[in-house]
Design a protein around this motif. Structure first.
Motif, PDB file in Angstrom:
ATOM      1  N   THR A  34     108.174  27.598  85.969  1.00 32.26           N
ATOM      2  CA  THR A  34     108.813  28.012  87.211  1.00 32.26           C
ATOM      3  C   THR A  34     108.068  27.271  88.313  1.00 32.26           C
ATOM      4  OG1 THR A  34     109.086  30.144  86.164  1.00 32.26           O
ATOM      5  CG2 THR A  34     109.512  30.052  88.511  1.00 32.26           C
ATOM      6  N   GLY A  42      96.845  27.957  81.255  1.00 35.95           N
ATOM      7  CA  GLY A  42      97.558  28.775  80.268  1.00 35.95           C
ATOM      8  C   GLY A  42      98.943  28.206  80.011  1.00 35.95           C
ATOM      9  N   THR A  46     100.818  26.303  76.329  1.00 39.23           N
ATOM     10  CA  THR A  46     102.138  26.442  75.702  1.00 39.23           C
ATOM     11  C   THR A  46     102.839  25.084  75.585  1.00 39.23           C
ATOM     12  OG1 THR A  46     102.448  28.761  76.235  1.00 39.23           O
ATOM     13  CG2 THR A  46     104.438  27.426  76.120  1.00 39.23           C
ATOM     14  N   GLY A 244     106.096  30.882  75.601  1.00 33.81           N
ATOM     15  CA  GLY A 244     104.897  31.706  75.443  1.00 33.81           C
ATOM     16  C   GLY A 244     105.281  33.101  74.960  1.00 33.81           C
ATOM     17  N   ASP A 246     104.538  35.922  75.999  1.00 31.62           N
ATOM     18  CA  ASP A 246     104.885  36.876  77.061  1.00 31.62           C
ATOM     19  C   ASP A 246     106.381  36.856  77.384  1.00 31.62           C
ATOM     20  OD1 ASP A 246     104.319  34.233  77.965  1.00 31.62           O
ATOM     21  OD2 ASP A 246     104.341  34.941  80.038  1.00 31.62           O
ATOM     22  N   LEU A 277      96.345  31.839  76.420  1.00 30.76           N
ATOM     23  CA  LEU A 277      95.003  31.405  76.775  1.00 30.76           C
ATOM     24  C   LEU A 277      94.405  32.524  77.623  1.00 30.76           C
ATOM     25  CD1 LEU A 277      93.012  28.972  76.733  1.00 30.76           C
ATOM     26  CD2 LEU A 277      93.965  28.324  78.925  1.00 30.76           C
ATOM     27  N   MET A 284      95.261  34.485  81.050  1.00 28.98           N
ATOM     28  CA  MET A 284      95.204  33.636  82.241  1.00 28.98           C
ATOM     29  C   MET A 284      96.565  33.677  82.934  1.00 28.98           C
ATOM     30  SD  MET A 284      94.153  29.613  82.556  1.00 28.98           S
ATOM     31  CE  MET A 284      92.422  29.767  82.172  1.00 28.98           C
TER      32      MET A 284
HETATM   33  P1  AMP Z   1     105.997  30.317  83.913  1.00 28.78           P
HETATM   34  O1  AMP Z   1     105.877  29.107  84.795  1.00 28.78           O
HETATM   35  O2  AMP Z   1     105.179  31.466  84.395  1.00 28.78           O
HETATM   36  O3  AMP Z   1     107.432  30.679  83.629  1.00 28.78           O
HETATM   37  O4  AMP Z   1     105.331  29.941  82.513  1.00 28.78           O
HETATM   38  C1  AMP Z   1     105.617  28.768  81.801  1.00 28.78           C
HETATM   39  C2  AMP Z   1     105.213  28.928  80.347  1.00 28.78           C
HETATM   40  O5  AMP Z   1     103.803  29.180  80.216  1.00 28.78           O
HETATM   41  C3  AMP Z   1     105.908  30.104  79.646  1.00 28.78           C
HETATM   42  O6  AMP Z   1     106.332  29.682  78.351  1.00 28.78           O
HETATM   43  C4  AMP Z   1     104.807  31.151  79.537  1.00 28.78           C
HETATM   44  O7  AMP Z   1     105.003  31.990  78.429  1.00 28.78           O
HETATM   45  C5  AMP Z   1     103.583  30.290  79.355  1.00 28.78           C
HETATM   46  N1  AMP Z   1     102.327  30.963  79.736  1.00 28.78           N
HETATM   47  C6  AMP Z   1     102.068  31.696  80.846  1.00 28.78           C
HETATM   48  N2  AMP Z   1     100.777  32.156  80.858  1.00 28.78           N
HETATM   49  C7  AMP Z   1     100.200  31.691  79.710  1.00 28.78           C
HETATM   50  C8  AMP Z   1      98.881  31.805  79.119  1.00 28.78           C
HETATM   51  N3  AMP Z   1      97.903  32.472  79.707  1.00 28.78           N
HETATM   52  N4  AMP Z   1      98.661  31.185  77.926  1.00 28.78           N
HETATM   53  C9  AMP Z   1      99.656  30.484  77.307  1.00 28.78           C
HETATM   54  N5  AMP Z   1     100.904  30.331  77.809  1.00 28.78           N
HETATM   55  C10 AMP Z   1     101.189  30.930  78.996  1.00 28.78           C
END
Ligand code: AMP
Ligand code: ZN
Length: 487
Positions: A34, A42, A46, A244, A246, A277, A284
């Motif tokens: 995003t 982190g 991924t 990820g 989450d 991570l 993180m």
């Molecule tokens: P986002 O930009 O927040 O949508 O995240 C992008 C990707 O990073 C998604 O696939 C999340 O699941 C992954 N992600 C977010 N935090 C972590 C973390 N601490 N360790 C590994 N992957 C993560």
């Protein structure tokens, strides 16, 4: 274990033999970043994990179409269609257009992944570039009876859907418990069921990023973009969907629901999730304030860091853990990875200097390669491969020291093993090697200049000196010869 690639499928909660729907073609969709702020380490874990998977699938002979989206619209703070739009909020803060925010952080994301030497995906679609596809999909979901409109906002009807399909197929959670644990409906939203989520959100007067739709001006919900874009580029059913861990409980659960409500098909055969991570055991994340930016890690400019670590050290640190294990960040762990990576790269740099023996051979490299393939075939077990690569490093060192012999055929296998696993599959590179190349190019330039001077061709010798100066490199002549330094 049966021969061939096996991967852990979150959907079935077991390791399965990988059988693509349309071999040798493989469709893989990974939820991308995003882009309203910098990616943290982190996030990088991924994307590096899926780069490893992408590279290994290609090595295994598959023709992979790897789609990784850019979320540049529709992501509200919190998972529940409430709160401010992250892009608009950031745009206000930085006094930029929302699309300037998107551009800035997309470029930053690409720069970071390039430093980690990951391959670009085959297609990198954006949510804002696929508003029409999202609207079309929502129309079908409404027509199929799984969504309803309230005041220009469209909600997905989870209760109705869960009568025909299994809403918790991915997480195996109990729907009743989920309902009990979900907050009461807030006064501000009009959805019927507590688990219902927005497919399309009506724009408020102050909403900047807004589009025309059959339901008035608004913007798409976060989950619909991935359903619409994966279907567009990979079809209603494709092989691998990743992200990820989450994301499984909400984003991916809702993606499956949307796709099934639209096409009556579960979109991906294999759902793959990377583990988190962590820092001192905590995930993180941007919101926890423990999210290292890769740049801070490389320079060491962060209160939790003793010093800086190079991109390849950090990548090696990540590959030393299996993608489904948590990985805890610490200075000590990175110190150890740096030493290990150096040890491996020092050995690799000796490979070309090894002289094949004509009177004997002490090694069987085929078994080493088989072990590496077996480890990767077992759900991409990179830590086991690294242990095998250290064995390869040991072999290189003892042959170099004259303590063992390797014949030409085995030496070729050793070189292929290093090329395949260190460079092509792990995507590592020797960061010092670029300096070695710079050194040799400069040595050559100094030789050419010396010859030019001897031939009284001062035009050429000056061109070299002034040209290098323009690139920030100073030549210094002395009785001993010419040396160079960076200005
Ligand atoms: P986002 O930009 O927040 O949508 O995240 C992008 C990707 O990073 C998604 O696939 C999340 O699941 C992954 N992600 C977010 N935090 C972590 C973390 N601490 N360790 C590994 N992957 C993560
Ligand atoms: Zn997604």
């Amino acid at each position: 274990m049966e021969k061939g690639l096996h991967l852990y499928n979150t959907l079935t909660r077991k390791k399965e033999h990988f059988e693509p729907l349309n071999a040798p073609h493989v469709g893989m969709y990974v939820c991308g970043p995003t882009v309203y702020s910098d990616v943290h380490l982190g996030n990088c874990r991924t994307f590096i994990s899926f780069d490893l998977i992408f590279r290994y699938l290609k090595y295994s002979g598959y023709k992979v179409r790897y789609v990784r989206n850019i979320t540049d619209a529709g992501h509200l703070e919190g998972d529940r269609d409430e709160g401010d739009d992250k892009f608009a909020k950031r745009a206000k803060l930085e006094q930029l257009e929302p699309m300037e925010i998107v551009q800035k952080y997309t470029l930053g994301f690409h720069d970071v992944l390039r430093m980690f030497n990951t391959l670009p995906p085959s297609i990198e679609p954006t949510a804002t570039g696929h508003i029409i596809e999202q609207i079309e999909m929502i129309k079908v979901i409404i027509a199929n009876g799984y969504a309803y409109e309230v005041n220009g906002t469209i909600y997905f009807d989870v209760e109705k859907y869960s009568k025909a399909y299994n809403y918790t197929i991915l997480t195996n959670r109990n729907l009743e418990d989920m309902l009990a644990n979900t907050r009461e409906l807030g006064g501000q939203d009009d959805k019927r069921g507590r688990l219902d989520f927005a497919l399309w959100i009506k724009a408020k007067p102050e909403t900047i990023m807004r589009w025309q739709s059959p339901w008035g001006e608004g913007f798409p919900g976060w989950h619909i973009e991935c359903s619409a874009m994966s279907a567009k580029y990979l079809g209603e059913e494709f092989d691998i969907h990743g992200g990820g861990m989450d994301l499984a409980a909400t984003h991916h659960t809702n993606e499956i629901a949307q796709s099934e409500a639209c096409s009556h098909k579960q979109p991906a055969k294999y759902w793959m999730h990377t583990n988190m991570l962590t820092v001192n055991g905590a995930r993180m994340s941007k919101s926890a304030g423990n999210g290292f930016l890769p740049g801070e890690l490389f320079t060491g400019d962060h209160p939790l860091l003793d010093r800086g670590f190079s991109p390849m050290t950090v990548k090696f640190f990540m590959l030393q853990a299996h993608y489904r294990s948590t990985l805890d960040f610490s200075n000590e762990a990175l110190d150890a990875s740096e030493k290990g990576f150096r040890r491996l790269m020092n050995a690799v740099s000796l490979l070309d200097k090894l002289v094949p023996s004509t009177d004997g051979n002490d090694f069987d490299l085929a078994s080493l390669e088989q072990n590496c393939i077996k480890a990767m075939d077992d759900d991409f077990n990179s830590p086991v491969v690294i242990a095998e690569l250290f064995e390869a490093a040991r072999i290189i060192n003892i042959v170099y020291d004259g303590k063992a012999k390797i014949d030409a055929a085995e030496l070729e296998k050793l070189k292929k093993l290093i090329q395949d696993f260190v460079f092509d599959i792990f995507g590592l590179k020797d960061e010092d090697a670029s300096n070695v190349e710079l050194n040799s190019v400069l040595d050559m330039m100094i030789d050419i200049r010396k010859a030019a001077k001897e031939n009284k061709d001062y035009a050429t010798s000056d061109k070299i000196r002034i040209g290098l100066q323009g690139m920030g490199i100073q030549l210094k002549d002395s009785k001993e010869g010419t040396t160079w330094s960076k200005i």
